[in-house]
Design a protein around this motif. Structure first.
Motif, PDB file in Angstrom:
ATOM      1  N   TRP A 265      -8.416  30.362 -15.297  1.00  0.00           N
ATOM      2  CA  TRP A 265      -7.872  30.117 -16.634  1.00  0.00           C
ATOM      3  C   TRP A 265      -8.288  28.737 -17.136  1.00  0.00           C
ATOM      4  CZ3 TRP A 265      -6.862  33.904 -19.488  1.00  0.00           C
ATOM      5  CH2 TRP A 265      -6.111  35.004 -19.106  1.00  0.00           C
ATOM      6  N   ARG A 266      -8.351  27.747 -16.239  1.00  0.00           N
ATOM      7  CA  ARG A 266      -8.795  26.413 -16.669  1.00  0.00           C
ATOM      8  C   ARG A 266     -10.237  26.464 -17.169  1.00  0.00           C
ATOM      9  NH1 ARG A 266      -5.991  24.835 -11.764  1.00  0.00           N
ATOM     10  NH2 ARG A 266      -3.993  23.894 -12.278  1.00  0.00           N
ATOM     11  N   ARG A 267     -11.076  27.230 -16.483  1.00  0.00           N
ATOM     12  CA  ARG A 267     -12.459  27.376 -16.945  1.00  0.00           C
ATOM     13  C   ARG A 267     -12.511  28.078 -18.297  1.00  0.00           C
ATOM     14  NH1 ARG A 267     -15.499  29.430 -11.366  1.00  0.00           N
ATOM     15  NH2 ARG A 267     -14.935  27.607 -10.074  1.00  0.00           N
ATOM     16  N   ALA A 268     -11.657  29.075 -18.464  1.00  0.00           N
ATOM     17  CA  ALA A 268     -11.607  29.768 -19.745  1.00  0.00           C
ATOM     18  C   ALA A 268     -11.211  28.813 -20.867  1.00  0.00           C
ATOM     19  CB  ALA A 268     -10.619  30.936 -19.668  1.00  0.00           C
ATOM     20  N   ALA A 269     -10.271  27.915 -20.585  1.00  0.00           N
ATOM     21  CA  ALA A 269      -9.853  26.941 -21.591  1.00  0.00           C
ATOM     22  C   ALA A 269     -11.011  26.020 -21.965  1.00  0.00           C
ATOM     23  CB  ALA A 269      -8.678  26.116 -21.063  1.00  0.00           C
ATOM     24  N   ALA A 270     -11.799  25.619 -20.961  1.00  0.00           N
ATOM     25  CA  ALA A 270     -12.929  24.739 -21.234  1.00  0.00           C
ATOM     26  C   ALA A 270     -13.988  25.436 -22.088  1.00  0.00           C
ATOM     27  CB  ALA A 270     -13.545  24.268 -19.920  1.00  0.00           C
ATOM     28  N   ARG A 271     -14.103  26.749 -21.941  1.00  0.00           N
ATOM     29  CA  ARG A 271     -15.154  27.470 -22.660  1.00  0.00           C
ATOM     30  C   ARG A 271     -14.705  27.951 -24.037  1.00  0.00           C
ATOM     31  NH1 ARG A 271     -19.102  32.175 -20.174  1.00  0.00           N
ATOM     32  NH2 ARG A 271     -20.312  32.518 -22.080  1.00  0.00           N
ATOM     33  N   TRP A 272     -13.494  28.539 -24.115  1.00  0.00           N
ATOM     34  CA  TRP A 272     -13.069  29.175 -25.359  1.00  0.00           C
ATOM     35  C   TRP A 272     -11.932  28.441 -26.075  1.00  0.00           C
ATOM     36  CZ3 TRP A 272     -13.811  32.923 -21.207  1.00  0.00           C
ATOM     37  CH2 TRP A 272     -15.029  33.606 -21.316  1.00  0.00           C
ATOM     38  N   GLY A 273     -11.373  27.454 -25.433  1.00  0.00           N
ATOM     39  CA  GLY A 273     -10.296  26.718 -26.072  1.00  0.00           C
ATOM     40  C   GLY A 273      -8.938  27.046 -25.476  1.00  0.00           C
ATOM     41  N   ILE A 274      -8.041  26.087 -25.554  1.00  0.00           N
ATOM     42  CA  ILE A 274      -6.716  26.226 -24.947  1.00  0.00           C
ATOM     43  C   ILE A 274      -5.905  27.299 -25.652  1.00  0.00           C
ATOM     44  CG2 ILE A 274      -4.579  25.010 -24.392  1.00  0.00           C
ATOM     45  CD1 ILE A 274      -6.234  22.413 -24.395  1.00  0.00           C
ATOM     46  N   ARG A 275      -5.920  27.265 -26.973  1.00  0.00           N
ATOM     47  CA  ARG A 275      -5.114  28.226 -27.729  1.00  0.00           C
ATOM     48  C   ARG A 275      -5.576  29.659 -27.489  1.00  0.00           C
ATOM     49  NH1 ARG A 275      -4.940  27.461 -34.074  1.00  0.00           N
ATOM     50  NH2 ARG A 275      -7.137  27.950 -33.769  1.00  0.00           N
ATOM     51  N   ALA A 276      -6.874  29.886 -27.479  1.00  0.00           N
ATOM     52  CA  ALA A 276      -7.395  31.226 -27.225  1.00  0.00           C
ATOM     53  C   ALA A 276      -6.994  31.714 -25.834  1.00  0.00           C
ATOM     54  CB  ALA A 276      -8.916  31.236 -27.369  1.00  0.00           C
ATOM     55  N   GLY A 277      -7.051  30.831 -24.846  1.00  0.00           N
ATOM     56  CA  GLY A 277      -6.641  31.205 -23.501  1.00  0.00           C
ATOM     57  C   GLY A 277      -5.166  31.539 -23.422  1.00  0.00           C
ATOM     58  N   TRP A 278      -4.339  30.775 -24.122  1.00  0.00           N
ATOM     59  CA  TRP A 278      -2.895  31.039 -24.111  1.00  0.00           C
ATOM     60  C   TRP A 278      -2.597  32.388 -24.764  1.00  0.00           C
ATOM     61  CZ3 TRP A 278       1.289  27.127 -26.257  1.00  0.00           C
ATOM     62  CH2 TRP A 278       2.536  27.460 -25.710  1.00  0.00           C
ATOM     63  N   LEU A 279      -3.268  32.686 -25.870  1.00  0.00           N
ATOM     64  CA  LEU A 279      -3.081  33.970 -26.529  1.00  0.00           C
ATOM     65  C   LEU A 279      -3.501  35.125 -25.606  1.00  0.00           C
ATOM     66  CD1 LEU A 279      -4.368  33.046 -30.089  1.00  0.00           C
ATOM     67  CD2 LEU A 279      -2.053  33.803 -29.540  1.00  0.00           C
ATOM     68  N   ALA A 280      -4.644  34.961 -24.925  1.00  0.00           N
ATOM     69  CA  ALA A 280      -5.141  36.025 -24.045  1.00  0.00           C
ATOM     70  C   ALA A 280      -4.199  36.253 -22.865  1.00  0.00           C
ATOM     71  CB  ALA A 280      -6.537  35.668 -23.545  1.00  0.00           C
TER      72      ALA A 280
END
Length: 419
Positions: A265-280
């Motif tokens: 999830w941390r990698r996802a935040a770095a790539r797509w953004g924190i808000r997008a990761g939280w929504l997903a």
């Protein structure tokens, strides 16, 4: 090692205190939900007081360590005493006894947790060392959650009661307390920090940070949903699945995947953004729970709970990451220190949210006609339905209700990739 204490006390009451009250002591479900909530609400109010008292300490061993020992060992003993078998033969008197002990536990925990949290910036001024300390704390916390959450029901069932479980978890808390106390005996104190401030100062700091309020509100509502889910695990295993041992399996399925996917999830935040990761992660958590409401065969249910645990990991990672970004931005904007204030409010909100979960689940049990103290096999069908909905649909609805807030949960522009 102090995280052994914080993780155990933060996990086991949310899982087993409500079943202990309703099934062991025959306290009505709605009343039991309120009894579980009140001491945690007290803990929220007490945290700033504990911080100020700790700050003012002039003990030769330092301002924090004496509190760790005294409050931590008191917590361990009180926790074990809280899970004694019925003492008075009356649900009301026995429920009152448990509430009083839980209130004392919450008081001791505040005087352990607040000084413990204040020690990290006092032990070292080096950012890298702080990061490593925090990483180890989170790792031990994860172990404590898995060990106490999965092991406590096993001990209860193996010894046919809650007493052995209470003693074992109390001993685990004591191990953490003694380890952090003696382990920091020769540690330097590089600077003093504030562990608490007044309610007026806290209110002013939060009022001046609208982005923090949005993120905080979403996080607290999601914490209520998580607390409701965890409170239902024991009831699903015993009443719906008719397999008490399934509780350990479900809890392990929930927590273990979360530990594995947190780095992803941390990698996802770095790539797509924190808000997008939280929504997903919110969507994954809710959809998996809605699937669990259909009560598929146990292997499928375990798989859905594991998917829910993967979403849960994101519900922990992304709000905390946003919090760090918001604190940095507010400190740049105001020129003052905000870490202690915002972290204290954040911890208090999480504590209250997780405590509201069992309270809400107790109300759901009461609406479903759950009979306190009755054999699981004799519970009415309406109770099983209420348990299923309280375990799945209700937490999913609470988490999904935060989506409008999450869309406004914007990190500072410099820190949000792709925004």
């Amino acid at each position: 090692m102090g995280s052994l204490a914080t993780g155990s006390f933060g996990t086991v009451p949310g899982l087993l205190l409500l079943p202990f009250l309703t099934d062991e002591l025959a306290v009505p479900a709605a009343v039991a939900g309120v009894l579980v909530l009140l001491p945690k609400a007290w803990d929220v109010l007490l945290n700033p007081v504990a911080g100020r008292i700790s700050d003012a300490s002039r003990h030769p061993l330092g301002p924090r360590r004496p509190f760790l020992l005294r409050a931590g060992l008191a917590l361990a003993v009180l926790f074990a005493l809280m899970f004694l078998p019925p003492l008075f033969g009356s649900p009301w008197l026995d429920g009152g006894y448990v509430t009083a002990l839980f209130l004392l536990c919450a008081t001791a925990f505040a005087f352990f947790q607040v000084p413990f949290n204040a020690m990290t910036p006092e032990l070292t001024a080096d950012t890298g060392e702080r990061t490593r300390l925090t990483a180890w704390r989170i790792a031990v916390l994860a172990v404590a959650i898995l060990l106490s959450g999965a092991g406590a029901p096993l001990l209860r069932d193996a010894f046919d009661g809650y007493r052995a479980m209470g003693v074992a978890v109390g001993a685990l808390i004591a191990v953490g307390v003694l380890s952090v106390y003696f382990g920091t005996k020769d540690a330097p104190v590089v600077r003093s920090t504030s562990a608490g401030m007044g309610y007026r100062e806290l209110f002013a700091a939060v009022r001046g940070a609208p982005v923090f309020r949005v993120v905080f509100a979403g996080f607290v509502v999601q914490a209520v949903g998580i607390g409701t889910l965890l409170a239902g695990v024991d009831y699903v295993a015993r009443v719906v699945l008719r397999d008490p041992g399934a509780q350990t399996l479900l809890f392990a399925a929930f927590v273990a995947p979360a530990l594995v996917v947190m780095p992803l999830w941390r990698r996802a935040a770095a790539r797509w953004g924190i808000r997008a990761g939280w929504l997903a992660s919110t969507a994954l958590f809710a959809l998996a729970l809605l699937g669990a409401a259909l009560l598929p065969p146990t292997p499928v249910l375990v798989a859905l709970v594991a998917c829910c645990g993967m979403g849960y990991a994101g519900l922990q990672v992304f709000p905390i990451t946003l919090l760090a970004e918001i604190i940095s931005a507010e400190e740049r904007r105001t020129g003052g220190t905000r870490a202690g204030a915002f972290s204290g409010v954040w911890t208090a909100g999480e504590t209250l949210g997780l405590a509201l979960g069992p309270g809400v689940f107790g109300l759901v049990l009461a609406l479903g006609g759950y009979r306190a103290g009755a054999d699981p096999a004799t519970q009415p069908g309406s109770a099983a339905t209420a348990i299923t909905l309280g375990f799945s649909v209700l937490p999913a609805a609470l988490v999904l209700a935060t989506l409008p807030l999450l869309r406004r949960a914007q990190a500072p522009a410099a820190s949000e990739p792709g925004e």
